[in-house]
Design a protein around this motif. Structure first.
Motif, PDB file in Angstrom:
ATOM      1  N   TYR A  79      11.938   2.520   1.323  1.00  0.00           N
ATOM      2  CA  TYR A  79      10.500   2.885   0.155  1.00  0.00           C
ATOM      3  C   TYR A  79      10.636   2.740  -0.851  1.00  0.00           C
TER       4      TYR A  79
ATOM      5  N   THR B 218       3.565   5.912   2.159  1.00  0.00           N
ATOM      6  CA  THR B 218       4.061   7.339   1.616  1.00  0.00           C
ATOM      7  C   THR B 218       3.932   8.191   3.058  1.00  0.00           C
ATOM      8  N   ALA B 219       2.786   8.067   3.848  1.00  0.00           N
ATOM      9  CA  ALA B 219       2.508   8.944   4.660  1.00  0.00           C
ATOM     10  C   ALA B 219       3.419   8.455   6.140  1.00  0.00           C
TER      11      ALA B 219
ATOM     12  N   TYR C 295       8.377  -0.195  -1.871  1.00  0.00           N
ATOM     13  CA  TYR C 295       7.275   0.828  -2.070  1.00  0.00           C
ATOM     14  C   TYR C 295       7.070   1.577  -3.424  1.00  0.00           C
TER      15      TYR C 295
ATOM     16  N   LYS D  92       0.670  -1.175  -0.278  1.00  0.00           N
ATOM     17  CA  LYS D  92      -0.091   0.540  -0.053  1.00  0.00           C
ATOM     18  C   LYS D  92       0.910   0.918  -0.359  1.00  0.00           C
ATOM     19  N   LEU D  93       1.141   1.897  -1.042  1.00  0.00           N
ATOM     20  CA  LEU D  93       1.866   2.405  -1.427  1.00  0.00           C
ATOM     21  C   LEU D  93       1.567   4.236  -0.351  1.00  0.00           C
ATOM     22  N   TRP D  94       0.682   4.337  -0.267  1.00  0.00           N
ATOM     23  CA  TRP D  94      -0.174   5.770   0.667  1.00  0.00           C
ATOM     24  C   TRP D  94       0.357   5.781   2.109  1.00  0.00           C
ATOM     25  N   LEU D  95       0.940   4.212   2.398  1.00  0.00           N
ATOM     26  CA  LEU D  95       0.730   4.258   3.731  1.00  0.00           C
ATOM     27  C   LEU D  95       2.168   3.962   3.927  1.00  0.00           C
TER      28      LEU D  95
ATOM     29  N   GLU E  58      -0.841  -1.569   8.620  1.00  0.00           N
ATOM     30  CA  GLU E  58      -0.774  -2.447   7.295  1.00  0.00           C
ATOM     31  C   GLU E  58      -0.745  -4.050   7.171  1.00  0.00           C
TER      32      GLU E  58
END
Length: 209
Positions: free
Chosen positions: A200, A67-68, A204, A62-65, A116
């Motif tokens: 990252y 990134t967060a 990701y 999950k890229l958004w997690l 995650e």
């Protein structure tokens, strides 16, 4: 002699003792980088050998997690750096606040990571679980590598949070204008940050098409 407060054998000058403390910390951090270096080398070898399957496997993350969590960790690292500057400026209260802020953000990082992991477990992407299922050997190898890397990193984050909290609790550390302990703790936290900065894109961003 105020300058020699905290002087320990075999040192005869507080400045030399501080230099030795910092050098010891740098040697420790170098050994940690070598540890993670092996993981990065394994990921690179897997991607070079099976690029398409590696990218497909990374697409499950999950890229958004990720990134967060990158934003959270970078912000916490900023607070660690501010704590060092506040210590050197003699602002013990702000040092404590900055260290606590960095530690709280570290906890937030672990919370996001836990969320995650839970999602990946429900999707059958967590190795060595009863519901795990993978589309091929490379996907399983990627997830093994992912959990090894991020799990080891999470352990370092946990230790870093304890160090940040300990430094924030220590009045002596907060009032030390040389920022020996606070500086070493900040260095460790920056290492945690730097390792994630490499994890990252390796894990990701590799799945971005």
């Amino acid at each position: 002699m105020a300058d020699s407060a905290g002087l320990k054998e075999p040192f005869h000058q507080i400045g030399r003792q501080h230099e030795a403390d910092r050098f010891g910390m740098l040697v420790f951090l170098a050994s940690e980088l070598m540890l993670f270096g092996g993981i990065f080398a394994a990921a690179m070898a897997l991607r070079i050998r099976d690029g398409a399957d590696y990218v497909a496997a990374a697409g499950h993350l999950k890229l958004w997690l990720g990134t967060a969590n990158t934003a959270i960790l970078l912000t916490s690292s900023l607070f660690a750096a501010l704590a060092v500057e506040a210590t050197r400026a003699g602002q013990a209260r702000w040092t404590g606040r900055a260290l606590v802020a960095a530690a709280v953000l570290g906890l937030a990082f672990l919370g996001v990571k836990g969320f995650e992991y839970a999602a990946e477990y429900s999707e059958g992407l967590m190795p060595a679980t009863a519901i795990a299922h993978f589309d091929g050997r490379i996907e399983q190898l990627f997830m093994d590598l992912y959990y090894l890397a991020t799990g080891l990193h999470a352990l370092h984050v946990s230790l870093g949070i304890l160090l940040l909290a300990g430094a924030a609790w220590s009045r002596r550390a907060r009032e030390d204008r040389a920022a020996v302990l606070v500086g070493n703790v900040a260095l460790y936290w920056h290492l945690v940050d730097v390792v994630w900065i490499f994890l990252y894109p390796t894990l990701y961003l590799a799945g971005v098409k």
